[in-house]
Design a protein around this motif. Structure first.
Motif, PDB file in Angstrom:
ATOM      1  N   ASP A 274     -39.597 -11.553  93.347  1.00 25.26           N
ATOM      2  CA  ASP A 274     -40.693 -11.442  94.319  1.00 25.26           C
ATOM      3  C   ASP A 274     -41.666 -12.596  94.177  1.00 25.26           C
TER       4      ASP A 274
ATOM      5  N   GLU B 125     -42.277 -15.454  96.658  1.00 22.33           N
ATOM      6  CA  GLU B 125     -43.557 -16.126  96.848  1.00 22.33           C
ATOM      7  C   GLU B 125     -43.750 -17.059  95.648  1.00 22.33           C
TER       8      GLU B 125
ATOM      9  N   ARG C 127     -45.581 -11.013 103.531  1.00 24.22           N
ATOM     10  CA  ARG C 127     -44.145 -11.291 103.361  1.00 24.22           C
ATOM     11  C   ARG C 127     -43.401 -10.820 104.601  1.00 24.22           C
TER      12      ARG C 127
END
Ligand code: IPE
Ligand code: IPE
Ligand code: MG
Length: 263
Positions: free
Chosen positions: A204, A227, A255
């Motif tokens: 993530d 990210e 996102r």
């Protein structure tokens, strides 16, 4: 500095700097599940202190311990750290040897505490090319913790994302040549199951310390929709508060995964 806080679920954890007001700002619903860290800047930190590069690596080990503790307290699903890349063999032998010795020492010293913390350690990369002694230690640590259900702690040693993909492709090609898998049956899930990180969720958030903004061959497949968080702080000075700051920043990201914002 070590305080008890309540985190997701009903269990209390000792986590570093939990008394910092920053922890009040954590959005527990929007924490990343899998965080990957490129622990960079040990050498630059040491130089700034007038020390040898190796002193930077020693200092970096302390940071890792604190960040792992914080990841446990935050109940992350997985923490993957870049300790040594397939390219790092280009460094002077003295530095390489020092690093290998440090990994061995870290394992010896931290093994039981990680186990008590319910951590599940796993090494990713070309482990088979390391010294027999270090390899044995790594296998023993993995075996000891294989039944643990807490944070998956993946340590990348002699790891390269391209090398990992190359090994996965080779093993799939072998299976195809042996008639075990049809080429049409090769999909993303099958590729993932052949990577060193099989069984982990996608990354993530990738954090890189020390100001450089590149992947340096880390988790190429797994970071497809990660990210990125870059900070100028060198790894030896990266604190649990800095880690939490990255979590707070992540919680604010939109996102979209190629779709549209859900608002
Ligand atoms: C990261 O710090 C640790 C390893 C790569 C093993 P560096 O050793 O790369 O430190 P800098 O980038 O030279 O400052
Ligand atoms: C990446 O850092 C590898 C690790 C942190 C172990 P490097 O310092 O080796 O990366 P480059 O050479 O600056 O890209
Ligand atoms: Mg570096």
């Amino acid at each position: 500095m070590w305080r008890r806080i309540f985190s997701r679920g009903d269990k209390a954890f000792e986590i570093p700097a939990a008394d910092s007001p920053l922890f009040e700002r954590i959005d527990w619903e929007r924490l990343p599940r899998h965080v990957a860290i490129i622990m960079d800047g040990n050498g630059r930190w040491a130089k700034g202190q007038g020390l040898l590069r190796t002193a930077g690596h020693t200092a970096g080990v302390k940071t890792l311990k604190n960040i792992l503790k914080t990841a446990i307290g935050l109940k992350l699903d997985a923490l993957t750290v870049y300790a040594f890349s397939t390219e790092n063999w280009k460094r002077p032998a003295t530095e390489v040897d020092f690093l290998m010795g440090l990994f061995s020492e870290y394992l010896k010293k931290e093994l039981m505490e990680m186990h008590e913390d319910n951590v599940r350690i796993h090494f990713i990369g070309r482990i088979g090319e390391l010294s027999p002694g270090l390899m044995r230690q790594m296998h023993e640590a993995e075996e000891l913790m294989q039944g643990n259900t807490g944070v998956k702690f993946n340590v990348a040693v002699n790891y390269g994302g391209q090398d990992e993909l190359l090994r996965a492709v080779r093993s799939l090609a072998r299976e195809a040549a042996e008639g075990k898998v049809a080429p049409e049956a090769i999909d993303a899930a099958l590729i993932e199951s052949h990577l060193d990180t099989a069984g982990n969720l996608p990354v993530d958030l990738v954090i890189r310390t020390s100001g450089d903004e590149r992947l340096s061959n880390f988790l190429l497949w797994q970071s497809a929709y990660a990210e990125f968080y870059f900070t100028p702080i060198n790894w030896p000075e990266f604190t649990p508060e800095d880690f939490v700051t990255a979590m707070i920043d992540f919680a604010g990201r939109d996102r979209r995964f190629g779709g549209l914002t859900n608002q």
